[in-house]
Scaffold this motif. Structure first.
Motif, PDB file in Angstrom:
ATOM      1  N   SER A  60       8.517  96.018  76.445  1.00 29.97           N
ATOM      2  CA  SER A  60       7.746  97.692  76.473  1.00 29.97           C
ATOM      3  C   SER A  60       9.273  98.700  77.276  1.00 29.97           C
ATOM      4  O   SER A  60       9.471 100.172  77.181  1.00 29.97           O
ATOM      5  N   GLN A  61      10.668  97.883  77.640  1.00 32.27           N
ATOM      6  CA  GLN A  61      11.294  98.679  77.974  1.00 32.27           C
ATOM      7  C   GLN A  61      12.396  99.921  76.331  1.00 32.27           C
ATOM      8  O   GLN A  61      12.176 100.773  76.557  1.00 32.27           O
ATOM      9  N   CYS A  62      12.155  98.976  75.570  1.00 39.69           N
ATOM     10  CA  CYS A  62      12.605  99.483  74.098  1.00 39.69           C
ATOM     11  C   CYS A  62      11.162 100.156  73.503  1.00 39.69           C
ATOM     12  O   CYS A  62      11.262 101.332  72.880  1.00 39.69           O
ATOM     13  N   HIS A  63       9.906 100.138  73.203  1.00 36.36           N
ATOM     14  CA  HIS A  63       9.015 100.651  72.369  1.00 36.36           C
ATOM     15  C   HIS A  63       8.140 101.098  73.412  1.00 36.36           C
ATOM     16  O   HIS A  63       7.025 101.096  73.310  1.00 36.36           O
ATOM     17  N   GLY A  64       8.495 101.156  75.132  1.00 33.16           N
ATOM     18  CA  GLY A  64       7.567 102.306  75.358  1.00 33.16           C
ATOM     19  C   GLY A  64       6.323 101.151  76.307  1.00 33.16           C
ATOM     20  O   GLY A  64       5.635 100.680  75.578  1.00 33.16           O
ATOM     21  N   GLY A  65       5.460 101.481  77.804  1.00 32.01           N
ATOM     22  CA  GLY A  65       4.485 100.237  78.242  1.00 32.01           C
ATOM     23  C   GLY A  65       3.706 101.314  77.866  1.00 32.01           C
ATOM     24  O   GLY A  65       2.770 100.400  77.815  1.00 32.01           O
ATOM     25  N   ASP A  66       3.095 102.600  77.273  1.00 33.69           N
ATOM     26  CA  ASP A  66       2.487 102.734  76.715  1.00 33.69           C
ATOM     27  C   ASP A  66       1.711 102.482  74.560  1.00 33.69           C
ATOM     28  O   ASP A  66       1.487 103.164  74.310  1.00 33.69           O
ATOM     29  N   LEU A  67       3.139 101.318  74.417  1.00 32.17           N
ATOM     30  CA  LEU A  67       3.676 101.510  73.121  1.00 32.17           C
ATOM     31  C   LEU A  67       3.926 102.450  72.285  1.00 32.17           C
ATOM     32  O   LEU A  67       4.180 102.644  71.225  1.00 32.17           O
ATOM     33  N   VAL A  68       4.173 103.732  73.169  1.00 29.85           N
ATOM     34  CA  VAL A  68       4.218 104.744  72.558  1.00 29.85           C
ATOM     35  C   VAL A  68       5.227 105.420  72.466  1.00 29.85           C
ATOM     36  O   VAL A  68       6.587 106.385  72.092  1.00 29.85           O
ATOM     37  N   SER A  69       6.186 104.756  74.144  1.00 28.25           N
ATOM     38  CA  SER A  69       7.131 106.708  74.587  1.00 28.25           C
ATOM     39  C   SER A  69       8.230 105.887  74.860  1.00 28.25           C
ATOM     40  O   SER A  69       9.179 106.052  75.487  1.00 28.25           O
ATOM     41  N   GLY A  70       8.726 104.471  73.949  1.00 30.27           N
ATOM     42  CA  GLY A  70      10.355 104.391  73.917  1.00 30.27           C
ATOM     43  C   GLY A  70      11.284 104.555  72.441  1.00 30.27           C
ATOM     44  O   GLY A  70      10.538 105.781  71.531  1.00 30.27           O
ATOM     45  N   GLY A  71      11.968 104.128  72.308  1.00 31.04           N
ATOM     46  CA  GLY A  71      12.705 104.994  71.337  1.00 31.04           C
ATOM     47  C   GLY A  71      12.602 103.810  70.281  1.00 31.04           C
ATOM     48  O   GLY A  71      12.996 104.476  68.864  1.00 31.04           O
ATOM     49  N   ALA A  72      12.147 103.094  70.594  1.00 35.55           N
ATOM     50  CA  ALA A  72      12.111 102.046  69.289  1.00 35.55           C
ATOM     51  C   ALA A  72      10.117 102.141  68.978  1.00 35.55           C
ATOM     52  O   ALA A  72      10.142 102.836  69.089  1.00 35.55           O
ATOM     53  N   PRO A  73      10.343 102.120  67.491  1.00 33.82           N
ATOM     54  CA  PRO A  73       9.450 102.219  66.888  1.00 33.82           C
ATOM     55  C   PRO A  73       8.022 102.047  67.527  1.00 33.82           C
ATOM     56  O   PRO A  73       8.043 101.249  68.217  1.00 33.82           O
ATOM     57  N   ASP A  74       7.108 103.149  67.306  1.00 34.22           N
ATOM     58  CA  ASP A  74       5.652 102.897  67.482  1.00 34.22           C
ATOM     59  C   ASP A  74       4.535 102.020  67.685  1.00 34.22           C
ATOM     60  O   ASP A  74       5.058 101.302  66.215  1.00 34.22           O
ATOM     61  N   LEU A  75       4.137 101.003  68.443  1.00 37.19           N
ATOM     62  CA  LEU A  75       3.434  99.807  68.356  1.00 37.19           C
ATOM     63  C   LEU A  75       1.228  99.543  68.406  1.00 37.19           C
ATOM     64  O   LEU A  75       1.024  99.382  67.818  1.00 37.19           O
ATOM     65  N   MET A  77      -0.558 101.428  67.090  1.00 43.08           N
ATOM     66  CA  MET A  77      -1.069 101.096  65.813  1.00 43.08           C
ATOM     67  C   MET A  77      -0.687  99.896  64.400  1.00 43.08           C
ATOM     68  O   MET A  77      -0.971  99.783  63.467  1.00 43.08           O
ATOM     69  N   ILE A  78      -0.036  99.147  64.972  1.00 42.47           N
ATOM     70  CA  ILE A  78       1.464  97.560  64.706  1.00 42.47           C
ATOM     71  C   ILE A  78      -0.028  97.277  63.696  1.00 42.47           C
ATOM     72  O   ILE A  78       0.362  96.773  62.756  1.00 42.47           O
ATOM     73  N   GLY A  79      -0.934  96.951  64.189  1.00 44.09           N
ATOM     74  CA  GLY A  79      -2.355  95.413  63.570  1.00 44.09           C
ATOM     75  C   GLY A  79      -2.685  96.055  62.549  1.00 44.09           C
ATOM     76  O   GLY A  79      -3.555  95.419  61.632  1.00 44.09           O
ATOM     77  N   SER A  80      -2.721  97.719  62.455  1.00 42.04           N
ATOM     78  CA  SER A  80      -3.440  98.630  60.671  1.00 42.04           C
ATOM     79  C   SER A  80      -2.073  98.229  59.729  1.00 42.04           C
ATOM     80  O   SER A  80      -2.519  98.384  58.838  1.00 42.04           O
ATOM     81  N   LYS A  81      -0.695  98.562  60.380  1.00 47.67           N
ATOM     82  CA  LYS A  81       0.244  97.814  58.811  1.00 47.67           C
ATOM     83  C   LYS A  81       1.020  96.388  59.101  1.00 47.67           C
ATOM     84  O   LYS A  81       1.052  96.207  57.834  1.00 47.67           O
ATOM     85  N   ALA A 135      -1.698  92.268  66.987  1.00 43.62           N
ATOM     86  CA  ALA A 135      -2.629  92.688  65.935  1.00 43.62           C
ATOM     87  C   ALA A 135      -3.751  93.821  65.725  1.00 43.62           C
ATOM     88  O   ALA A 135      -4.163  93.896  65.638  1.00 43.62           O
ATOM     89  N   GLU A 136      -4.152  93.119  67.299  1.00 42.94           N
ATOM     90  CA  GLU A 136      -5.311  94.277  67.548  1.00 42.94           C
ATOM     91  C   GLU A 136      -5.445  95.598  68.270  1.00 42.94           C
ATOM     92  O   GLU A 136      -6.010  96.287  67.830  1.00 42.94           O
ATOM     93  N   GLN A 137      -3.706  95.983  67.992  1.00 49.70           N
ATOM     94  CA  GLN A 137      -3.686  97.086  67.959  1.00 49.70           C
ATOM     95  C   GLN A 137      -3.640  97.972  66.962  1.00 49.70           C
ATOM     96  O   GLN A 137      -3.428  98.145  65.997  1.00 49.70           O
ATOM     97  N   LYS A 138      -5.617  98.724  66.072  1.00 46.04           N
ATOM     98  CA  LYS A 138      -5.167  99.542  65.213  1.00 46.04           C
ATOM     99  C   LYS A 138      -5.343 100.830  65.806  1.00 46.04           C
ATOM    100  O   LYS A 138      -6.250 101.268  66.783  1.00 46.04           O
TER     101      LYS A 138
END
Length: 119
Positions: A60-75, A77-81, A116-119
């Motif tokens: 979460s330090q890079c991808h954000g605690g909510d999967l979207v608010s970090g400096g790294a790619p959002d996660l 919707m990662i399960g759909s990719k 993978a369930e994050q879609k």
């Protein structure tokens, strides 16, 4: 003139006392935790059965605690990719600026499955 002399002596005395200290500084430094110990104390622990907690701890330090608010790619919707196996491969080996090995074994598998369930 006496008042001025007393003032100078008083200031010099205070400077001497404050410079001497009470000797506890060395003891405090010896007993201070190392950076690794401090990180272990601050880092939340989680079981392999808690992939969201492992994510919060390691990702979460890079991808954000909510999967979207970090400096790294959002996660979010990662399960759909990517498939679970592809996500696991990224976690284990890294990709781009992300280092590999932040999570390993069952922890990596649990987080990959959860992501993978994050879609």
């Amino acid at each position: 003139m006496k008042k001025c002399l007393y003032g100078v002596v008083f200031v010099a005395f205070l400077s001497f006392i404050s410079a001497c200290g009470d000797g506890d500084e060395a003891t405090e430094q010896e007993n201070a935790p190392t950076e690794e110990q401090a990180a272990e104390e601050q880092a939340p622990t989680a079981d392999a059965g808690e992939p969201d907690a492992k994510y919060q701890q390691s990702c979460s330090q890079c991808h954000g605690g909510d999967l979207v608010s970090g400096g790294a790619p959002d996660l979010n919707m990662i399960g759909s990719k990517y498939s679970q196996d592809e996500i696991l491969e990224i976690i284990e080996n890294g990709r781009g600026n992300m280092p590999g090995g932040l999570l390993t074994g069952e922890d990596a598998e649990a987080v990959a499955s959860w992501l993978a369930e994050q879609k």
